[in-house]
Design an enzyme around this catalytic site. Structure first.
Site, PDB file in Angstrom:
ATOM      1  N   ASN A   1       0.749  -1.190   0.087  1.00  0.00           N
ATOM      2  CA  ASN A   1       0.053  -0.010  -0.148  1.00  0.00           C
ATOM      3  C   ASN A   1       0.918   1.352   0.115  1.00  0.00           C
ATOM      4  OD1 ASN A   1      -2.209  -1.656   0.223  1.00  0.00           O
ATOM      5  ND2 ASN A   1      -2.473  -1.390   2.466  1.00  0.00           N
TER       6      ASN A   1
ATOM      7  N   ALA B   1      -5.988   1.853   5.404  1.00  0.00           N
ATOM      8  CA  ALA B   1      -4.874   2.291   4.772  1.00  0.00           C
ATOM      9  C   ALA B   1      -4.806   4.017   4.793  1.00  0.00           C
ATOM     10  CB  ALA B   1      -4.629   1.771   3.311  1.00  0.00           C
ATOM     11  N   ALA B   2      -5.636   4.433   5.357  1.00  0.00           N
ATOM     12  CA  ALA B   2      -5.563   5.908   6.018  1.00  0.00           C
ATOM     13  C   ALA B   2      -4.037   6.231   6.264  1.00  0.00           C
ATOM     14  CB  ALA B   2      -6.498   6.629   6.622  1.00  0.00           C
ATOM     15  N   GLY B   3      -3.688   5.499   7.493  1.00  0.00           N
ATOM     16  CA  GLY B   3      -2.269   5.465   7.830  1.00  0.00           C
ATOM     17  C   GLY B   3      -1.094   5.290   6.671  1.00  0.00           C
ATOM     18  N   ASP B   4      -1.357   4.325   6.012  1.00  0.00           N
ATOM     19  CA  ASP B   4      -0.405   3.858   4.714  1.00  0.00           C
ATOM     20  C   ASP B   4      -0.349   5.225   3.903  1.00  0.00           C
ATOM     21  OD1 ASP B   4      -0.138   1.223   5.739  1.00  0.00           O
ATOM     22  OD2 ASP B   4      -1.731   0.426   4.432  1.00  0.00           O
TER      23      ASP B   4
HETATM   24  P1  ATP Z   1      -5.442   2.417   9.022  1.00  0.00           P
HETATM   25  O1  ATP Z   1      -4.663   1.463  10.011  1.00  0.00           O
HETATM   26  O2  ATP Z   1      -6.842   2.344   9.047  1.00  0.00           O
HETATM   27  O3  ATP Z   1      -4.716   2.414   7.739  1.00  0.00           O
HETATM   28  P2  ATP Z   1      -4.360   4.339  10.830  1.00  0.00           P
HETATM   29  O4  ATP Z   1      -4.967   4.061  12.256  1.00  0.00           O
HETATM   30  O5  ATP Z   1      -2.790   3.869  10.856  1.00  0.00           O
HETATM   31  O6  ATP Z   1      -5.280   3.856   9.571  1.00  0.00           O
HETATM   32  P3  ATP Z   1      -5.443   6.980  11.285  1.00  0.00           P
HETATM   33  O7  ATP Z   1      -4.562   7.820  12.406  1.00  0.00           O
HETATM   34  O8  ATP Z   1      -6.372   6.542  11.422  1.00  0.00           O
HETATM   35  O9  ATP Z   1      -4.553   6.031  10.945  1.00  0.00           O
HETATM   36  O10 ATP Z   1      -5.407   8.074   9.986  1.00  0.00           O
HETATM   37  C1  ATP Z   1      -4.211   8.462   9.419  1.00  0.00           C
HETATM   38  C2  ATP Z   1      -4.245   9.767   8.757  1.00  0.00           C
HETATM   39  O11 ATP Z   1      -5.538  10.012   8.145  1.00  0.00           O
HETATM   40  C3  ATP Z   1      -4.767  10.693  10.150  1.00  0.00           C
HETATM   41  O12 ATP Z   1      -3.429  11.007  10.716  1.00  0.00           O
HETATM   42  C4  ATP Z   1      -5.684  11.708   9.491  1.00  0.00           C
HETATM   43  O13 ATP Z   1      -4.609  12.602   8.873  1.00  0.00           O
HETATM   44  C5  ATP Z   1      -6.315  11.077   8.440  1.00  0.00           C
HETATM   45  N1  ATP Z   1      -7.551  10.670   9.031  1.00  0.00           N
HETATM   46  C6  ATP Z   1      -8.030   9.701   9.459  1.00  0.00           C
HETATM   47  N2  ATP Z   1      -9.267   9.679   9.962  1.00  0.00           N
HETATM   48  C7  ATP Z   1      -9.883  10.842   9.588  1.00  0.00           C
HETATM   49  C8  ATP Z   1     -11.114  11.249   9.419  1.00  0.00           C
HETATM   50  N3  ATP Z   1     -12.295  10.680  10.171  1.00  0.00           N
HETATM   51  N4  ATP Z   1     -11.283  12.465   9.076  1.00  0.00           N
HETATM   52  C9  ATP Z   1     -10.325  13.435   8.418  1.00  0.00           C
HETATM   53  N5  ATP Z   1      -8.851  12.871   8.446  1.00  0.00           N
HETATM   54  C10 ATP Z   1      -8.743  11.461   8.986  1.00  0.00           C
HETATM   55  O1  RIB Z   2      -3.072  -0.914   6.465  1.00  0.00           O
HETATM   56  C1  RIB Z   2      -3.918  -1.555   5.698  1.00  0.00           C
HETATM   57  C2  RIB Z   2      -3.321  -3.155   5.468  1.00  0.00           C
HETATM   58  O2  RIB Z   2      -3.312  -3.799   6.651  1.00  0.00           O
HETATM   59  C3  RIB Z   2      -4.470  -3.846   4.267  1.00  0.00           C
HETATM   60  O3  RIB Z   2      -4.276  -3.643   3.110  1.00  0.00           O
HETATM   61  C4  RIB Z   2      -4.163  -5.392   5.057  1.00  0.00           C
HETATM   62  O4  RIB Z   2      -3.312  -6.081   3.937  1.00  0.00           O
HETATM   63  C5  RIB Z   2      -3.155  -5.039   6.309  1.00  0.00           C
HETATM   64  O5  RIB Z   2      -1.868  -5.468   5.953  1.00  0.00           O
END
Ligand code: ATP
Ligand code: RIB
Length: 302
Positions: free
Chosen positions: A46, A250-253
């Protein structure tokens, strides 16, 4: 915008099976799903797609198996302009993730590591050389793989960004001096025992991570609250951009890929995190993992 950056990702490659439902089942309960589908994923893949879509010359270091999913995963990476020459196909079974998404767009993920757990640390680290400007890693491969790759990149003066997903305990002390260490909320809790709920706990957790990793910057991803930046002295919280949440997968990715590239381009950690917040807010407004990654044009137009 980022086309002159040569990036490498050392990380996981998974086939994701995604099931949508209004409400996740309790133990022993059956619920009806509303839709399902398969998608190429894995945190390493990702983030590689995130980098490539933003224009960086990107290679992925990892492992799949010579099975049907492995083939599909490689085809997809190639289609996304990712150099796959450092991906081994000698795993026993390609990685798989089962992702269930509730009516609020919140996910729960189960990962079967498969080939990702069979990456040989020295082999992966060897792929990191002077032709790389940026290394991105996550914690979805074995700890030794991450540590060897990060230490090799640091020794070569390569900008190194560590995304701490998924949540687990990790020997941060064995890879000191990276450029950016970036956990989300649950990863911060797993690494420090502190939930980053308010300014005081965000600072405390960042201080612990800074001390343990000696990274230049600690960037906490704080979901809908945005992110925080700590440089060993100053803490800045940077609020998220408003977004209509469809699926947070994948918001974090996506955040990490955009933040890393903007940091390399500008050298400005705050501009980098602002870009990460923009990319993250786009990602949560779309379904899927790789499919939710924005292009450079979308970020500029944001
Ligand atoms: P995931 O594991 O689902 O891929 P994550 O938990 O690693 O994500 P988050 O902290 O949830 O990461 O989100 C990453 C970034 O995406 C946040 O720092 C923010 O910039 C943006 N983001 C996440 N949720 C929202 C939201 N509800 N509205 C706007 N921006 C958001
Ligand atoms: O961060 C999202 C990812 O976490 C998914 O694509 C899944 O494969 C898991 O690894």
């Amino acid at each position: 915008m980022y086309s002159n950056i040569r990036a490498a990702v050392a990380g996981s490659i998974n086939m994701d099976i995604i099931l949508n439902m209004q409400r996740v089942p309790d133990v022993g309960e059956n619920v009806l799903g509303t839709s399902y589908g398969y998608a190429c994923g894995g945190k390493g893949a990702n983030q590689a797609v995130g980098l490539a879509r933003l224009g960086a010359k990107t290679k992925l270091i990892g492992k799949v198996a010579a099975d049907a999913n492995g083939e599909k995963l490689l085809v997809n990476l190639r289609k996304n302009n990712i150099d796959i020459s450092d991906i081994s196909t000698e795993g026993t079974q390609s990685g798989m993730a089962a992702i269930i998404i509730d009516g609020e767009g919140k996910n729960r993920i189960v990962v079967y590591e498969g080939a990702n757990a069979e990456i040989i640390p020295a082999q992966a680290a060897e792929c990191i050389d002077e032709n790389i400007d940026l290394l991105l890693v996550q914690f979805e491969t074995k700890e030794e793989v991450v540590i060897e790759c990060v230490n090799r990149a640091i020794s070569k003066g390569i900008t190194t960004v560590i995304d701490c997903g998924p949540a687990k305990q990790f020997s941060l002390e064995k890879m000191q001096g990276a450029t950016i260490l970036s956990p989300n909320e649950s990863e911060t809790k797993a690494l420090t025992g502190i939930s980053p709920d308010d300014d005081v706990s965000i600072r405390k957790a960042s201080e612990v991570l800074f001390e343990r990793s000696k990274a230049r910057y600690i960037v906490l991803k704080l979901g809908s609250r945005g992110c925080s930046v700590f440089d060993g002295e100053n803490l800045r919280i940077m609020p998220a951009y408003e977004s209509k949440v469809v699926d947070t997968t994948a918001a974090g990715d996506c955040f990490t890929a955009a933040m890393a590239l903007e940091f390399l381009r500008s050298g400005d950690i705050y501009a980098a995190c602002d870009m990460g917040n923009k990319a993250g807010s786009i990602a949560v407004s779309r379904m899927g993992a790789e499919s939710s990654m924005p292009t450079a044009k979308e970020l500029i137009d944001f």
